[in-house]
Enzyme design. Structure first.
Site, PDB file in Angstrom:
ATOM      1  N   GLU A  50      19.895  13.034  17.453  1.00 24.15           N
ATOM      2  CA  GLU A  50      20.810  12.354  18.128  1.00 24.15           C
ATOM      3  C   GLU A  50      21.970  11.734  17.550  1.00 24.15           C
ATOM      4  O   GLU A  50      23.156  11.654  17.879  1.00 24.15           O
ATOM      5  CB  GLU A  50      20.059  11.335  18.988  1.00 24.15           C
ATOM      6  CG  GLU A  50      19.098  11.800  19.961  1.00 24.15           C
ATOM      7  CD  GLU A  50      19.670  12.533  21.270  1.00 24.15           C
ATOM      8  OE1 GLU A  50      20.973  12.334  21.445  1.00 24.15           O
ATOM      9  OE2 GLU A  50      18.912  13.480  21.747  1.00 24.15           O
ATOM     10  N   CYS A 206      29.001  20.919  34.539  1.00 23.75           N
ATOM     11  CA  CYS A 206      29.818  19.968  35.089  1.00 23.75           C
ATOM     12  C   CYS A 206      30.760  19.454  34.033  1.00 23.75           C
ATOM     13  O   CYS A 206      30.896  18.593  33.448  1.00 23.75           O
ATOM     14  CB  CYS A 206      29.094  18.841  35.706  1.00 23.75           C
ATOM     15  SG  CYS A 206      30.203  17.765  36.814  1.00 23.75           S
ATOM     16  N   CYS A 213      31.259  24.418  39.779  1.00 20.12           N
ATOM     17  CA  CYS A 213      30.446  23.724  41.048  1.00 20.12           C
ATOM     18  C   CYS A 213      29.700  24.883  41.842  1.00 20.12           C
ATOM     19  O   CYS A 213      28.725  24.579  42.455  1.00 20.12           O
ATOM     20  CB  CYS A 213      31.842  23.134  42.015  1.00 20.12           C
ATOM     21  SG  CYS A 213      32.632  21.882  41.365  1.00 20.12           S
ATOM     22  N   CYS A 216      26.082  25.214  40.754  1.00 18.31           N
ATOM     23  CA  CYS A 216      25.612  23.812  40.156  1.00 18.31           C
ATOM     24  C   CYS A 216      24.407  23.416  40.915  1.00 18.31           C
ATOM     25  O   CYS A 216      24.395  23.570  42.098  1.00 18.31           O
ATOM     26  CB  CYS A 216      26.881  22.493  40.590  1.00 18.31           C
ATOM     27  SG  CYS A 216      26.284  20.959  40.086  1.00 18.31           S
ATOM     28  N   CYS A 222      26.533  16.394  45.818  1.00 24.26           N
ATOM     29  CA  CYS A 222      27.934  15.900  45.077  1.00 24.26           C
ATOM     30  C   CYS A 222      29.145  15.497  46.093  1.00 24.26           C
ATOM     31  O   CYS A 222      29.405  16.320  46.879  1.00 24.26           O
ATOM     32  CB  CYS A 222      28.246  17.114  44.253  1.00 24.26           C
ATOM     33  SG  CYS A 222      29.651  16.484  43.108  1.00 24.26           S
TER      34      CYS A 222
HETATM   35 FE1  SF4 Z   1      29.786  18.447  38.867  1.00 29.16          FE
HETATM   36 FE2  SF4 Z   1      29.572  18.092  41.599  1.00 29.16          FE
HETATM   37 FE3  SF4 Z   1      30.650  20.182  40.546  1.00 29.16          FE
HETATM   38 FE4  SF4 Z   1      28.212  19.966  40.436  1.00 29.16          FE
HETATM   39  S1  SF4 Z   1      28.908  20.265  42.128  1.00 29.16           S
HETATM   40  S2  SF4 Z   1      29.389  20.780  38.722  1.00 29.16           S
HETATM   41  S3  SF4 Z   1      27.947  17.758  39.892  1.00 29.16           S
HETATM   42  S4  SF4 Z   1      31.534  18.352  40.450  1.00 29.16           S
END
Ligand code: SF4
Length: 465
Positions: A50, A206, A213, A216, A222
């Site tokens: 870390e 992200c 997105c 995601c 989101c």
């Molecule tokens: Fe990021 Fe929202 Fe896009 Fe997912 S949907 S990649 S959390 S901005």
């Protein structure tokens, strides 16, 4: 994984908690460290990884991490290391004080805590120098399974987008709320995996500039993406002549909300989800100029040797080795620079240095986190031997190989490279050490000029004349 409360119960837009789905498994090597059976060794391994990963890419860290763990597999081994050894291994990783503090903390665990790592995030942060809230949370969740969240740059980005948090993401109000969210979200049964997965989501999906997105796993939760979708829907309805009310920037409805975008910087449709997170304007780095001299002499076998001196044990690049250097006042002309540098070198060498003998090589720029540093590089070749004054800071002559394995900063490696480049240009193609075709080899009198020796002839013991 245990699911948290559903999104619908999350309350106002900027607050509350979020339900999380199962996030992808992390591929970071802290996961490997977490497989270690002994709790102290496990915590130590996670801690090292870390600290190394702060401000540094995973790809760069892996080799450093493996070498570190090979050399100092336990806290006890690290506690016995010298700062010089730590700096040597850390050289090139940047932020040198991190390695130093890691070693100081290891010494403290061994001498004051009976060799046992603190067992909670709170104690880790309180008792170990250099361990902040993030590192403490990471060690405790990954190594001990404590259900505590982590907030790093990746988590800030994900959470700010998920919740449309548009205030300055480094402000105390936002940071506090992000920690509350991270602590509420963390999976109670697998906190370490969850935290790593959340960071991984920020690092791979992200991402800052072009988030994926569509791929995601939390897109349905989101708020930033919802906002973009609403705008797209509105635009298409308008295209077909069905006007609908323009959606406002979503806010929690509370005036002066410390989490919403400021009125002066409303949502920018062209940015989409990358409206978040918002950051305060970065402070400009300090501009500094430093004169540095590559002092060179011929060592054994004619190979060049360079003088390096050790920096003070505190401050920037503490304890690292460098070519003799000194800060320059702004606007100092070359002649004046040579004079002050010659005086400085004289103190090291105990003999007069003629300013006119210094050769300007050029400038090397290196950006530290808060300093824009320009090294004005000079070279000086010494013919005679020089006795270094032991009363001054430690100094030594090193070969090129020794230079690269010493605890020297990346900036100094760039300086040496500049010197070597200039030297190469001086020699030019076809000049220098390359032997011309047909040159007679020493001890090869029986061979015709230009004829390569056979392997047998090469290995044969030389005959007496
Ligand atoms: Fe990021 Fe929202 Fe896009 Fe997912 S949907 S990649 S959390 S901005």
């Amino acid at each position: 994984m245990q699911a948290g409360p559903p999104l619908e119960e999350a309350g106002p837009l900027c607050g509350g908690v979020l339900w999380h789905p199962v996030l992808p498994q992390s591929i970071f090597f802290p996961s490997q460290a977490a497989a270690e059976l002994d709790a102290d060794r496990r915590a130590y391994a996670v801690w090292v990884s870390e600290i190394m990963l702060q401000q540094t890419q995973v790809a760069t860290v892996i080799d450093y991490y493996n070498r570190w763990m090979q050399k100092w597999p336990t806290l006890q081994a690290l506690a016995q290391a010298s700062l010089e050894e730590v700096n040597e291994l850390w050289a090139g990783l940047g932020y040198y004080s991190r390695g130093k503090r890691l070693q100081e903390a290891a010494k403290k665990v061994v001498s004051e805590l009976a060799g046992q790592m603190p067992r909670t995030a709170e104690d880790l942060q309180k008792l170990l120098p250099g361990v902040g809230r993030y590192t403490a949370g990471a060690i405790a969740s990954i190594s001990y399974g404590q259900a505590t969240g982590v907030v790093d740059g990746n988590v800030i980005r994900v959470l700010c987008r998920l919740r449309c948090i548009g205030a300055d993401s480094s402000s105390p109000a936002v940071i506090d709320r992000l920690w509350d969210m991270a602590n509420a979200l963390v999976d109670r049964s697998r906190p370490g995996d969850f935290n790593q997965a959340l960071m991984e989501l920020g690092a791979t999906v992200c991402v800052p500039k072009a988030p994926l997105c569509g791929e995601c796993p939390v897109k349905q939760h989101c708020r930033a993406r919802h906002r973009v979708e609403k705008e797209l829907a509105f635009a298409s309805q308008k295209l077909f002549g069905k006007p609908t009310p323009v959606p406002d920037v979503e806010d929690c409805g509370v005036g002066d909300c410390p989490l919403c975008p400021p009125a002066t910087e409303p949502w920018d449709s062209s940015l989409g989800v990358t409206n978040f997170p918002r950051k305060a304007a970065k402070k400009q780095p300090r501009v500094e100029r430093t004169a540095t001299c590559v002092l060179e002499r011929r060592g054994c076998h004619g190979a060049p040797e360079y003088l390096i001196v050790q920096r003070p044990s505190s401050g920037l690049l503490a304890g690292l080795w460098e070519f003799p250097s000194l800060p320059l006042a702004q606007g100092l002309q070359e002649e004046k620079q040579k004079e002050v540098l010659a005086d400085h070198l004289q103190a090291w060498m105990g003999q007069p240095v003629v300013a006119g003998d210094l050769r300007l090589i050029g400038e090397v720029v290196h950006i530290f986190s808060h300093i824009h540093q320009t090294y004005v590089v000079y070279s000086l070749h010494l013919d005679g031997d020089v006795t270094l004054d032991p009363a001054l800071s430690p100094s030594r002559w090193v070969t090129e190989d020794e230079f690269h394995t010493s605890a020297v900063s990346t900036a100094m490696k760039k300086v040496l490279k500049a010197r070597e480049k200039q030297h190469g240009e001086e020699i030019g193609p076809g000049k220098g050490s390359k032997r011309k075709r047909g040159t007679k080899l020493q001890g090869a009198s029986t061979t015709r000029p230009g004829t390569q020796l056979s392997l047998r002839a090469f290995l044969r013991a030389p005959t007496s004349p």
